[in-house]
Design an enzyme around this catalytic site. Structure first.
Site, PDB file in Angstrom:
ATOM      1  N   ASN A 192       0.832  -1.120   0.056  1.00 34.37           N
ATOM      2  CA  ASN A 192       0.132   0.054   0.076  1.00 34.37           C
ATOM      3  C   ASN A 192       0.894   1.317  -0.159  1.00 34.37           C
ATOM      4  OD1 ASN A 192      -1.729   2.091   0.337  1.00 34.37           O
ATOM      5  ND2 ASN A 192      -2.344   1.296   2.426  1.00 34.37           N
ATOM      6  N   LYS A 252       0.308   4.282  -0.354  1.00 31.47           N
ATOM      7  CA  LYS A 252      -0.498   5.334   0.026  1.00 31.47           C
ATOM      8  C   LYS A 252      -0.317   6.632  -0.701  1.00 31.47           C
ATOM      9  CE  LYS A 252      -0.166   3.225   4.795  1.00 31.47           C
ATOM     10  NZ  LYS A 252      -0.307   3.502   6.242  1.00 31.47           N
ATOM     11  N   HIS A 286      -9.731   0.897   4.560  1.00 31.48           N
ATOM     12  CA  HIS A 286      -8.346   1.661   5.574  1.00 31.48           C
ATOM     13  C   HIS A 286      -8.498   2.335   6.601  1.00 31.48           C
ATOM     14  CE1 HIS A 286      -4.281   2.632   6.392  1.00 31.48           C
ATOM     15  NE2 HIS A 286      -3.754   1.474   5.868  1.00 31.48           N
ATOM     16  N   GLU A 343      -6.839   4.791   7.534  1.00 30.38           N
ATOM     17  CA  GLU A 343      -6.815   6.106   7.331  1.00 30.38           C
ATOM     18  C   GLU A 343      -8.163   6.823   6.654  1.00 30.38           C
ATOM     19  OE1 GLU A 343      -3.101   5.430   5.468  1.00 30.38           O
ATOM     20  OE2 GLU A 343      -2.108   5.290   7.414  1.00 30.38           O
ATOM     21  N   GLU A 352      -5.139  -4.626  10.726  1.00 29.11           N
ATOM     22  CA  GLU A 352      -4.445  -3.679  10.907  1.00 29.11           C
ATOM     23  C   GLU A 352      -4.699  -2.900  11.996  1.00 29.11           C
ATOM     24  OE1 GLU A 352      -2.303  -2.589   6.666  1.00 29.11           O
ATOM     25  OE2 GLU A 352      -3.927  -1.194   7.319  1.00 29.11           O
ATOM     26  N   GLY A 397       2.577   2.851  10.842  1.00 24.69           N
ATOM     27  CA  GLY A 397       3.383   3.822  10.642  1.00 24.69           C
ATOM     28  C   GLY A 397       4.003   4.306  12.045  1.00 24.69           C
ATOM     29  N   SER A 451       3.577  -1.590  10.362  1.00 24.40           N
ATOM     30  CA  SER A 451       5.116  -1.840  10.852  1.00 24.40           C
ATOM     31  C   SER A 451       5.465  -3.260  10.597  1.00 24.40           C
ATOM     32  CB  SER A 451       5.148  -1.440  12.305  1.00 24.40           C
ATOM     33  OG  SER A 451       4.792  -0.026  12.256  1.00 24.40           O
TER      34      SER A 451
HETATM   35  P1  13P Z   1       3.084   0.639   7.676  1.00 21.65           P
HETATM   36  O1  13P Z   1       3.543  -0.629   7.111  1.00 21.65           O
HETATM   37  O2  13P Z   1       3.820   1.853   7.236  1.00 21.65           O
HETATM   38  O3  13P Z   1       2.779   0.709   9.092  1.00 21.65           O
HETATM   39  O4  13P Z   1       1.630   0.830   7.330  1.00 21.65           O
HETATM   40  C1  13P Z   1       0.617  -0.189   7.156  1.00 21.65           C
HETATM   41  C2  13P Z   1      -0.572  -0.002   6.327  1.00 21.65           C
HETATM   42  O5  13P Z   1      -1.323   0.873   6.671  1.00 21.65           O
HETATM   43  C3  13P Z   1      -0.755  -0.569   5.269  1.00 21.65           C
HETATM   44  O6  13P Z   1      -1.889  -0.545   4.745  1.00 21.65           O
END
Ligand code: 13P
Length: 252
Positions: free
Chosen positions: A11, A13, A97, A99, A169, A175, A214
């Site tokens: 992803n 982003k 997601h 976010e 997640e 992150g 992560s």
């Molecule tokens: P990170 O791997 O940067 O923690 O992000 C995970 C994520 O949100 C994947 O969709």
């Protein structure tokens, strides 16, 4: 024992520009050509789908989008439909997601509608579920995950999970560099599978459940070794070809 081919999905982003994603994708494609038993998927920003679609043609690496509208077409400024994603040979689409849930206010219901639209349009949704830190600290993890899942099951039907992937997640691990331990991930993954099994055992046994939050080259193998962890949804580490390839190779 059900055969669940591991899936590692990137992803990206809202990261990259044409100048950076071209070498990144080339590095990933080169790296996963050998010694990689996992299925690999890349979910770039919408505007790069055409570019990636061309680069990934005739390869095993699959393309996915990061979001989709629940509407088929019409006056929805800024939105992208299932049919548009199909035009660029998308196979997957990330739905719900955290976010999208927490920054853009998407509700469980919006996400259930997006999931149903994706399945109806022959895309494979990667449904994200996960609790926030305060919910984990309040011992509400299972309540939150159950609510997120049940809304989708009620709206789209359990049979739609035959063509879906789930990603656990935990919001506190995204992150932050703080991943769930393999045991913490396994506990929730097993809960998710049992929740689906209330409706359909075979479907619950077959659905792939990815872990995201992560995941790095040095913790992927331990996470992926858990019985109910069928791969990963990778954010930050998918922006570096070597790191992402190492993660893809960490599946068994
Ligand atoms: P990170 O791997 O940067 O923690 O992000 C995970 C994520 O949100 C994947 O969709």
């Amino acid at each position: 024992m059900t055969d669940r081919t591991p899936l590692v999905a990137a992803n990206w982003k809202m990261n990259g520009t044409l100048a950076t994603i071209r070498p990144l994708l080339a590095g990933i494609m080169e790296g996963v050509r050998e010694d990689c038993i996992a299925e690999v998927a890349i979910c770039p920003p919408f505007v790069y789908l055409a570019e990636l679609s061309a680069m990934l043609a005739n390869t095993e690496v699959r393309l996915g989008a990061q979001n989709v509208s629940q509407q088929a077409s019409g006056a929805f400024t800024g939105e992208i439909s299932v049919a548009m994603l199909r035009d660029f040979a998308c196979h997957y689409v990330i739905v719900g997601h955290s976010e999208r849930r927490h920054i853009y206010g998407e509700s469980d219901n919006d996400i259930a509608e997006k999931f149903a639209a994706a399945v109806a349009g022959d895309l494979v949704p990667i449904l994200c579920v996960g609790e926030r830190l305060e919910e984990r600290e309040d011992d509400a993890t299972e309540t939150v995950i159950a609510r997120q899942l049940d809304t989708v099951i009620q709206h789209a039907g359990i049979e739609s999970f035959r063509r879906a992937v789930i990603a656990y997640e935990p919001v506190w691990a995204i992150g932050t560099g703080r991943n769930a331990s393999p045991e913490q991930a396994e506990e929730v993954h097993e809960f998710i599978r049992l929740r689906l099994a209330r409706h359909d055992d075979a479907c619950a046994g077959a659905v792939r459940i990815l872990y995201g939050g992560s995941v790095k080259a040095d913790n992927a193998e331990n996470l992926f070794s858990m019985a109910n962890v069928d791969g990963g949804l990778i954010g930050g580490a998918s922006l570096n070809a070597d790191d992402f390839v190492s993660i893809c190779r960490a599946t068994r």
